[in-house]
Design a protein around this motif. Structure first.
Motif, short mmCIF file in Angstrom:
data_model
loop_
_atom_site.label_atom_id
_atom_site.label_comp_id
_atom_site.label_asym_id
_atom_site.label_seq_id
_atom_site.Cartn_x
_atom_site.Cartn_y
_atom_site.Cartn_z
N UNK A 188 0.83 -1.21 0.00
CA UNK A 188 0.00 0.00 0.00
C UNK A 188 0.86 1.26 0.00
N UNK A 189 1.98 1.19 0.71
CA UNK A 189 2.89 2.34 0.73
C UNK A 189 3.46 2.61 -0.67
N UNK A 190 3.90 1.55 -1.35
CA UNK A 190 4.41 1.70 -2.71
C UNK A 190 3.32 2.11 -3.68
N UNK A 191 2.12 1.61 -3.46
CA UNK A 191 1.00 1.96 -4.33
C UNK A 191 0.75 3.46 -4.31
N UNK A 192 0.79 4.07 -3.15
CA UNK A 192 0.55 5.52 -3.05
C UNK A 192 1.59 6.30 -3.85
N UNK A 193 2.84 5.84 -3.78
CA UNK A 193 3.90 6.52 -4.54
C UNK A 193 3.70 6.31 -6.04
N UNK A 194 3.43 5.07 -6.43
CA UNK A 194 3.31 4.74 -7.86
C UNK A 194 2.17 5.50 -8.53
N UNK A 195 1.01 5.51 -7.90
CA UNK A 195 -0.15 6.16 -8.50
C UNK A 195 -0.01 7.68 -8.52
N UNK A 196 0.98 8.21 -7.82
CA UNK A 196 1.24 9.66 -7.82
C UNK A 196 2.21 10.05 -8.93
N UNK A 197 2.60 9.09 -9.77
CA UNK A 197 3.57 9.36 -10.84
C UNK A 197 2.86 9.29 -12.20
N UNK A 198 2.53 10.45 -12.79
CA UNK A 198 1.84 10.46 -14.09
C UNK A 198 2.66 9.84 -15.22
N UNK A 199 3.99 9.71 -15.02
CA UNK A 199 4.85 9.16 -16.06
C UNK A 199 4.38 7.76 -16.48
N UNK A 200 3.91 6.96 -15.53
CA UNK A 200 3.56 5.57 -15.82
C UNK A 200 2.11 5.40 -16.28
N UNK A 201 1.30 6.46 -16.12
CA UNK A 201 -0.11 6.36 -16.46
C UNK A 201 -0.27 6.18 -17.98
N UNK A 202 -1.07 5.22 -18.38
CA UNK A 202 -1.32 4.87 -19.79
C UNK A 202 -0.11 4.28 -20.49
N UNK A 203 0.97 4.06 -19.73
CA UNK A 203 2.11 3.33 -20.26
C UNK A 203 2.17 1.93 -19.66
N UNK A 204 2.14 1.87 -18.31
CA UNK A 204 2.17 0.59 -17.62
C UNK A 204 0.79 0.18 -17.11
N UNK A 205 -0.14 1.11 -17.04
CA UNK A 205 -1.48 0.76 -16.59
C UNK A 205 -2.48 1.76 -17.14
N UNK A 206 -3.71 1.30 -17.23
CA UNK A 206 -4.83 2.15 -17.64
C UNK A 206 -5.77 2.26 -16.45
N UNK A 207 -5.81 3.41 -15.78
CA UNK A 207 -6.63 3.53 -14.58
C UNK A 207 -8.12 3.41 -14.85
N UNK A 208 -8.55 3.62 -16.08
CA UNK A 208 -9.98 3.58 -16.40
C UNK A 208 -10.49 2.15 -16.59
N UNK A 209 -9.60 1.24 -16.98
CA UNK A 209 -10.03 -0.14 -17.27
C UNK A 209 -9.36 -1.18 -16.37
N UNK A 210 -8.48 -0.74 -15.46
CA UNK A 210 -7.75 -1.65 -14.56
C UNK A 210 -6.92 -2.66 -15.34
N UNK A 211 -6.36 -2.22 -16.45
CA UNK A 211 -5.48 -3.07 -17.26
C UNK A 211 -4.03 -2.74 -16.93
N UNK A 212 -3.19 -3.79 -16.84
CA UNK A 212 -1.78 -3.62 -16.45
C UNK A 212 -0.89 -4.31 -17.48
#
Length: 800
Positions: free
Chosen positions: A137-161
């Motif tokens: 959970x601690x790492x999750x908070x850091x990861x989701x705060x990094x826009x760099x990885x959004x739509x590259x490693x995951x799609x927050x709208x479809x929960x695809x990784x």
């Protein structure tokens, strides 16, 4: 001449047979060394600008198509059990032989500012080993705060990784890639089964490997199926095991020669050359049928086996030569194109169809000379009452209903022409796969969730002496281009040095995600010392720093914007590329464009004011990558195939003119073969089968094979003229009955042989099967109905 050749073959049958066996053994050795091609379609000439740009890109930045992607879709990614299993999968992938790097959630890094050393330190977000829920959970908070990885490693709208697996480029073009890809696929499947979740695999390494493996498997099955089917048909026709085995021996030697030719010319088996062995079987069997048919008819008349063999060679030698020559031309014209893959297919197929004639000419009479004389049951097919009744009907139609034949033909041709105008030209990278195939459905998963995996590269050459990092104006325009690309449908979020700078600015301002924007001029001055990325050990470069540095060359004056996109197809792709090129040209060189139009910008850089009338281009922009080379390749193949059809018509027409020395007979011979091609093209238009490399191939193949029927009919017609005192009607009637049986039998063999391709897993091969069969069916009718009618009509014209 041909009778003397028949006598020569029988006289020297022992040395000729020994020579053929020896050559076949040597060619068999070479055939055993042939390899499968693991390269993508080499459709563009080496000196083409698009290919030159692509090869230069590969030298500087490496392979653009060596990323295999693994996808999952779940809301449980950060649950303790699932996350630790996901982390274990990523570690196993990293340890796989041939894998250079793995990019995913577990290996993601964060940039942390270190004021003491004035460096940005790349630290892992998630520690190694099994993690507790609290650490996850601690790492999750850091990861989701990094826009760099959004739509590259995951799609927050479809929960695809997504996990990206970069395969060594040396292994990419070798046989070892199969083991690497299979190991990756095995690890991914085991993870999916253990965690009860669906796994999706795609990317060019996976697609290419799967297609290459399927090509190899299909070649074996089609070759076996064509041999078995031909054996059954021959057994049904001749009711003789020896005739069947002799025919199979001829085509098997032909297949051995074709595979040896592939090796001797330095080629490898690809999607096209894999079709040659079954084609050799399909084309070789009619040779055997015609030779055996003439042998049986002559033996029935004379009762002398030796005389029958000499007559067989004398009467059928020239016919078979020109038939194989016409079929060989239909394939060999591909060698005139500039596409490497088509040249290989044309060279190998053209040479071996001609070699097939010599194999038949030598082996068939020699083996028949050793066998006992044929029995009555072996020749029973010559007197088939049902078939003879059909030939009687064809005779009556040709004699008495020519006007109806011409009207019906004209109507069918008119409908076909209307269908031709509905034809569309389009191709996709996974074009020939059915929509239900896992490769296709997995690709659609990544297109729906990450906008695709097909690579497109935009190269930017900066004229700034300090490199791209010191040219803030160019960087801002790169950012504008990236935003434009992101707004285009079918194109994923671009990745470039600009995204790295945004990530660096976020870290420089203590990780605030609101600062994930392009740095300004003052920001760049303050950040310059921090832009030398280090990991937490301060030594080896992290995956992140490797990723960022891979977007610049060593001089930092050439950068790339990497884009993943959907497999949009050759119809839509040119418009997308043209839009990108125009936008890039405007963004980076709008000042020079404005000056060229006589427009002065409102603000002029004082350093360049003195030379404002000769404004230089700020940067050079080029588009490359597999998507661009694919588009150019599609264009080259389709245009090359169109040209090859024209060449085939011209060369075959010259052969026919030489053979018959009459322009009227030339016209009569071409019409029955043009019309079936027009009907096939019309059917494609009405049914909605597009023009693409795999379907345009049909026309040259069908023309080369269908002209066989015409040549056999007309040569027999020419040979019968003296026997019928040059009475045209009697000659046509006799020709229909004497060649009709063998024409129908060989047409059945050809159609059955091509029907096998309908069971292929590739849409293009399926189309080759049923469309070529359709062409052969219509060619059989036009040659047995329309051609006799034309010849009889021509007789009336000449009498007048």
């Amino acid at each position: 001449m041909w009778r003397r050749l028949g006598q020569f073959i029988l006289k020297y049958r022992f040395p000729l047979l020994f020579l053929l066996i020896t050559v076949s053994v040597v060619m068999g050795y070479f055939a055993s060394k042939v390899e499968l091609s693991y390269e993508f379609s080499r459709a563009i000439p080496a000196n083409h600008p698009a290919n030159i740009t692509y090869q230069e890109f590969r030298k500087k930045f490496g392979e653009d198509g060596n990323l295999l992607v693994i996808g999952v879709q779940t809301k449980e990614i950060f649950s303790e059990k699932f996350f630790n299993a996901y982390a274990s999968l990523q570690r196993q992938l990293k340890q796989t032989n041939g894998v250079e790097d793995v990019i995913g959630l577990v290996s993601a890094v964060n940039l942390v500012k270190n004021p003491e050393t004035e460096k940005l330190v790349a630290t892992g977000i998630f520690p190694e080993g099994n993690l507790t829920q609290q650490k996850i959970d601690s790492g999750k908070a850091v990861f989701l705060n990094l826009p760099f990885y959004r739509d590259l490693l995951y799609n927050p709208r479809t929960d695809a990784w997504l996990i990206g697996v970069r395969v060594n480029k040396g292994i990419m073009n070798s046989k070892k890639r199969i083991d690497v890809v299979q190991e990756i696929e095995k690890l991914a499947d085991n993870f999916g089964k253990a965690n009860n979740t669906s796994i999706y695999l795609s990317g060019l390494p996976f697609i290419r490997t799967e297609l290459a493996t399927r090509i190899s498997n299909e070649m074996r099955w089609f070759l076996l199926a064509s041999v078995i089917l031909s054996a059954l048909i021959l057994l049904a026709f001749f009711r003789s095991a020896s005739a069947m085995l002799l025919s199979l021996t001829v085509v098997i030697i032909g297949v051995i020669f074709s595979m040896a030719t592939v090796y001797l010319f330095g080629y490898k088996i690809n999607l096209l050359t894999a079709l040659i062995p079954p084609l050799i079987v399909v084309i070789g069997i009619p040779n055997c049928i015609y030779f055996l048919n003439k042998f049986h008819t002559t033996y029935t008349e004379t009762g002398d086996k030796k005389e029958a063999l000499v007559t067989m060679v004398g009467r059928m030698g020239i016919v078979t030569l020109f038939c194989n020559l016409a079929a060989g031309i239909g394939f060999a014209v591909f060698a005139l194109t500039r596409s490497a893959i088509l040249k290989e297919f044309g060279v190998v197929a053209g040479i071996n169809i001609i070699l097939l004639f010599f194999i038949s000419l030598i082996l068939i009479p020699i083996v028949l000379s050793f066998l006992p004389a044929p029995k009555s049951r072996h020749m029973k097919y010559l007197d088939n009452p049902r078939l003879n009744r059909w030939l009687d009907r064809l005779e009556r139609w040709s004699l008495n209903h020519r006007r109806i034949i011409y009207v019906v033909t004209a109507v069918i041709v008119a409908v076909s022409i209307a269908g031709i105008f509905r034809l569309k030209s389009v191709g996709h990278i996974v074009d020939d796969l059915p929509k239900s195939d896992k490769i296709y459905t997995d690709l659609k998963f990544f297109e729906n969730n990450f906008k695709g995996v097909m690579p497109l590269e935009i190269l930017i050459y900066s004229n700034s002496k300090g490199g791209i990092l010191r040219d803030l104006n160019a960087l801002n325009r790169m950012d504008s281009l990236s935003q434009f690309l992101s707004s285009m449908p079918g194109i994923a979020r671009p990745l470039s040095i600009v995204e790295g700078l945004k990530f660096a600015k976020q870290a420089f301002f203590e990780g605030d995600s609101n600062n994930y924007v392009m740095p300004g001029q003052l920001d760049m001055i303050g950040m310059m010392d921090y832009l030398r990325f280090k990991n937490d050990s301060g030594q080896a470069r992290s995956s992140f720093s490797k990723l960022i540095s891979s977007f610049m060359d060593s001089s930092r004056r050439q950068v790339r914007i990497s884009v993943s996109m959907e497999d949009v197809g050759s119809a839509r792709l040119p418009f997308m590329i043209d839009s990108i090129r125009q936008k890039a040209e405007y963004l980076f060189n709008r000042d020079s464009i404005d000056y060229a139009k006589g427009i002065r910008p409102a603000v002029i850089d004082s350093s360049n004011a003195a030379d404002s009338s000769k404004r230089k281009r700020m940067v050079d922009v080029k588009l490359t990558g597999t998507s661009v080379t694919f588009l150019e390749g599609i264009s080259f193949i389709i245009n090359g195939l169109k040209e090859s059809i024209l060449w085939a018509f011209l060369l075959i027409a010259l052969c026919m003119l030489y053979l018959f020395r009459s322009f009227r007979i030339l016209l009569c011979s071409l019409l029955p073969n043009i019309i079936p091609l027009a009907i096939t093209a019309g059917v494609m238009g009405w049914v909605g089968v597009p023009l693409k490399p795999s379907t345009v191939l049909i026309f040259s193949v069908a023309l080369g094979i269908a002209i066989d029927i015409t040549i056999r009919f007309l040569v027999n017609y020419k040979q019968e003229l003296p026997h019928q005192q040059y009475d045209m009607k009697k000659t046509v009637i006799e020709t229909i009955h004497s060649t009709g049986i063998s024409i129908i039998y060989t047409s059945l063999v050809l159609i059955a042989g091509f029907i096998i391709f309908c069971f292929s897993g590739f849409g293009g091969t399926q189309a080759l099967g049923w469309l070529t069969s359709l062409t052969l069916v219509t060619a059989t009718f036009t040659n047995l109905v329309l051609l006799p009618a034309l010849l009889i009509s021509l007789v009336h014209f000449r009498k007048k």
